[in-house]
Design a protein around this motif. Structure first.
Motif, PDB file in Angstrom:
ATOM      1  N   UNK A  53       0.839  -1.196   0.000  1.00 18.89           N
ATOM      2  CA  UNK A  53       0.000   0.000   0.000  1.00 18.89           C
ATOM      3  C   UNK A  53       0.874   1.247   0.000  1.00 18.89           C
ATOM      4  N   UNK A  54       0.409   2.260  -0.739  1.00 19.69           N
ATOM      5  CA  UNK A  54       1.131   3.522  -0.845  1.00 19.69           C
ATOM      6  C   UNK A  54       0.163   4.690  -0.673  1.00 19.69           C
ATOM      7  N   UNK A  55       0.651   5.754  -0.040  1.00 20.83           N
ATOM      8  CA  UNK A  55      -0.110   6.999   0.079  1.00 20.83           C
ATOM      9  C   UNK A  55       0.352   7.945  -1.022  1.00 20.83           C
ATOM     10  N   UNK A  56      -0.580   8.438  -1.818  1.00 20.67           N
ATOM     11  CA  UNK A  56      -0.250   9.307  -2.942  1.00 20.67           C
ATOM     12  C   UNK A  56       0.116  10.705  -2.441  1.00 20.67           C
ATOM     13  N   UNK A  57       1.273  11.197  -2.886  1.00 24.21           N
ATOM     14  CA  UNK A  57       1.720  12.546  -2.544  1.00 24.21           C
ATOM     15  C   UNK A  57       1.443  13.531  -3.676  1.00 24.21           C
ATOM     16  N   UNK A  58       1.620  13.073  -4.919  1.00 22.85           N
ATOM     17  CA  UNK A  58       1.381  13.915  -6.088  1.00 22.85           C
ATOM     18  C   UNK A  58       0.993  13.026  -7.255  1.00 22.85           C
ATOM     19  N   UNK A  59      -0.193  13.268  -7.809  1.00 22.75           N
ATOM     20  CA  UNK A  59      -0.686  12.499  -8.948  1.00 22.75           C
ATOM     21  C   UNK A  59      -0.421  13.293 -10.226  1.00 22.75           C
ATOM     22  N   UNK A  60       0.382  12.731 -11.139  1.00 24.36           N
ATOM     23  CA  UNK A  60       0.693  13.401 -12.401  1.00 24.36           C
ATOM     24  C   UNK A  60      -0.299  13.035 -13.504  1.00 24.36           C
ATOM     25  N   UNK A  61      -1.180  12.087 -13.245  1.00 22.27           N
ATOM     26  CA  UNK A  61      -2.114  11.606 -14.259  1.00 22.27           C
ATOM     27  C   UNK A  61      -3.519  12.108 -13.955  1.00 22.27           C
ATOM     28  N   UNK A  62      -4.482  11.674 -14.784  1.00 17.27           N
ATOM     29  CA  UNK A  62      -5.869  12.085 -14.560  1.00 17.27           C
ATOM     30  C   UNK A  62      -6.697  10.926 -14.013  1.00 17.27           C
ATOM     31  N   UNK A  63      -6.028  10.002 -13.341  1.00 22.00           N
ATOM     32  CA  UNK A  63      -6.721   8.859 -12.772  1.00 22.00           C
ATOM     33  C   UNK A  63      -7.563   9.293 -11.576  1.00 22.00           C
ATOM     34  N   UNK A  64      -8.752   8.735 -11.473  1.00 20.22           N
ATOM     35  CA  UNK A  64      -9.613   9.056 -10.337  1.00 20.22           C
ATOM     36  C   UNK A  64      -9.759   7.827  -9.446  1.00 20.22           C
ATOM     37  N   UNK A  65      -9.629   8.026  -8.150  1.00 23.89           N
ATOM     38  CA  UNK A  65      -9.846   6.955  -7.187  1.00 23.89           C
ATOM     39  C   UNK A  65     -10.205   7.595  -5.854  1.00 23.89           C
ATOM     40  N   UNK A  66     -10.868   6.814  -5.011  1.00 20.64           N
ATOM     41  CA  UNK A  66     -11.347   7.343  -3.738  1.00 20.64           C
ATOM     42  C   UNK A  66     -10.227   7.348  -2.708  1.00 20.64           C
ATOM     43  N   UNK A  67     -10.072   8.465  -2.005  1.00 20.25           N
ATOM     44  CA  UNK A  67      -9.059   8.539  -0.966  1.00 20.25           C
ATOM     45  C   UNK A  67      -7.675   8.786  -1.525  1.00 20.25           C
ATOM     46  N   UNK A  68      -6.675   8.625  -0.665  1.00 22.02           N
ATOM     47  CA  UNK A  68      -5.296   8.914  -1.047  1.00 22.02           C
ATOM     48  C   UNK A  68      -4.394   7.686  -1.020  1.00 22.02           C
ATOM     49  N   UNK A  69      -4.940   6.525  -0.665  1.00 16.71           N
ATOM     50  CA  UNK A  69      -4.129   5.318  -0.533  1.00 16.71           C
ATOM     51  C   UNK A  69      -4.527   4.294  -1.588  1.00 16.71           C
ATOM     52  N   UNK A  70      -3.520   3.667  -2.216  1.00 21.91           N
ATOM     53  CA  UNK A  70      -3.781   2.651  -3.228  1.00 21.91           C
ATOM     54  C   UNK A  70      -3.058   1.359  -2.861  1.00 21.91           C
ATOM     55  N   UNK A  71      -3.527   0.259  -3.445  1.00 21.65           N
ATOM     56  CA  UNK A  71      -2.871  -1.036  -3.302  1.00 21.65           C
ATOM     57  C   UNK A  71      -2.225  -1.395  -4.632  1.00 21.65           C
ATOM     58  N   UNK A  72      -0.969  -1.832  -4.583  1.00 19.58           N
ATOM     59  CA  UNK A  72      -0.213  -2.152  -5.796  1.00 19.58           C
ATOM     60  C   UNK A  72       0.155  -3.629  -5.783  1.00 19.58           C
ATOM     61  N   UNK A  73      -0.111  -4.306  -6.915  1.00 15.66           N
ATOM     62  CA  UNK A  73       0.202  -5.718  -7.037  1.00 15.66           C
ATOM     63  C   UNK A  73       1.365  -5.963  -7.982  1.00 15.66           C
TER      64      UNK A  73
END
Length: 226
Positions: A53-73
């Motif tokens: 899991x990672x907390x997003x600090x700066x999004x350079x893309x136009x991806x939309x997701x809920x909250x600031x934390x994502x799971x990466x596989x």
């Protein structure tokens, strides 16, 4: 007529043979890709596919997701041997239905491609405000890197609903302007390819402004500099 039928049959057969076994590439909307700076939160384990899991600090893309934390596989045998801290993520949105919230995967499930170490320096709101008002410590900042370091970024504060920052090298070798609205915050610039030396950043915004000065330095650099 017979020759025409023979020609059409041969043509169609040739096309079928050429396309046999080839995977048709489908264009993926840009919203399905994520490029962002992030901070490592936790390792979630896994079997063939491992998760972090990672907390997003700066999004350079136009991806939309809920909250600031994502799971990466990523595949366990393609895991990055380095310890994660602050990173540059280059990911794809998982294309199938899943119960995992905000689930992204590395390209080819390869963490060495999708998760790369990044050095992130920050100028915070309080420091910039102190420079603007003259009531804080506004000594020029110095940001350093090693000669081998890649993916170096500087994150700056937002000044309100709309922020414009003009950056310049003291020797006039560099000029760049950032203009963004609040939903694009925080302002961020990549320092990786910028030369060592002195720089200024001037902000115009409704809630913050003024100029800050900083220097870039590389440890272990050659005489010719970076």
């Amino acid at each position: 007529m017979t020759r025409l039928l023979l020609f059409l049959t041969t043509f169609l057969l040739t096309q079928a043979l050429q396309s046999c076994g080839q995977t048709q590439k489908q264009s993926v909307p840009t919203s399905q890709h994520l490029k962002a700076l992030a901070k490592f939160v936790s390792y979630e384990g896994g079997d063939k596919i491992h998760f972090s899991k990672f907390a997003i600090l700066k999004d350079f893309s136009d991806t939309t997701f809920a909250g600031d934390t994502i799971t990466v596989g990523y595949y366990f045998y393609k895991a990055n041997s380095q310890q994660f801290d602050t990173v540059l993520l280059t990911l794809n949105k998982y294309p199938e239905p899943t119960t995992i919230k905000n689930y992204f995967i590395c390209p080819d499930y390869d963490a060495k491609i999708g998760i790369q170490q990044a050095k992130i320096d920050v100028i915070d709101f309080e420091y910039w405000e102190g420079c603007e008002t003259g009531k804080g410590d506004c000594k020029p900042l110095t940001f350093t890197r090693t000669a081998s370091q890649k993916n170096w970024f500087l994150i700056m504060p937002c000044g309100g609903t709309e922020t414009e920052i003009s950056l310049a090298g003291i020797d006039h070798s560099f000029n760049q302007k950032l203009h963004l609205f609040h939903d694009g915050c925080p302002p961020c610039i990549e320092l990786t390819n910028m030369r060592d030396g002195k720089y200024s950043a001037n902000m115009v915004a409704c809630g913050l402004g003024g100029q800050v000065n900083f220097s870039l330095a590389t440890t272990g650099a050659t005489k010719n500099g970076r």
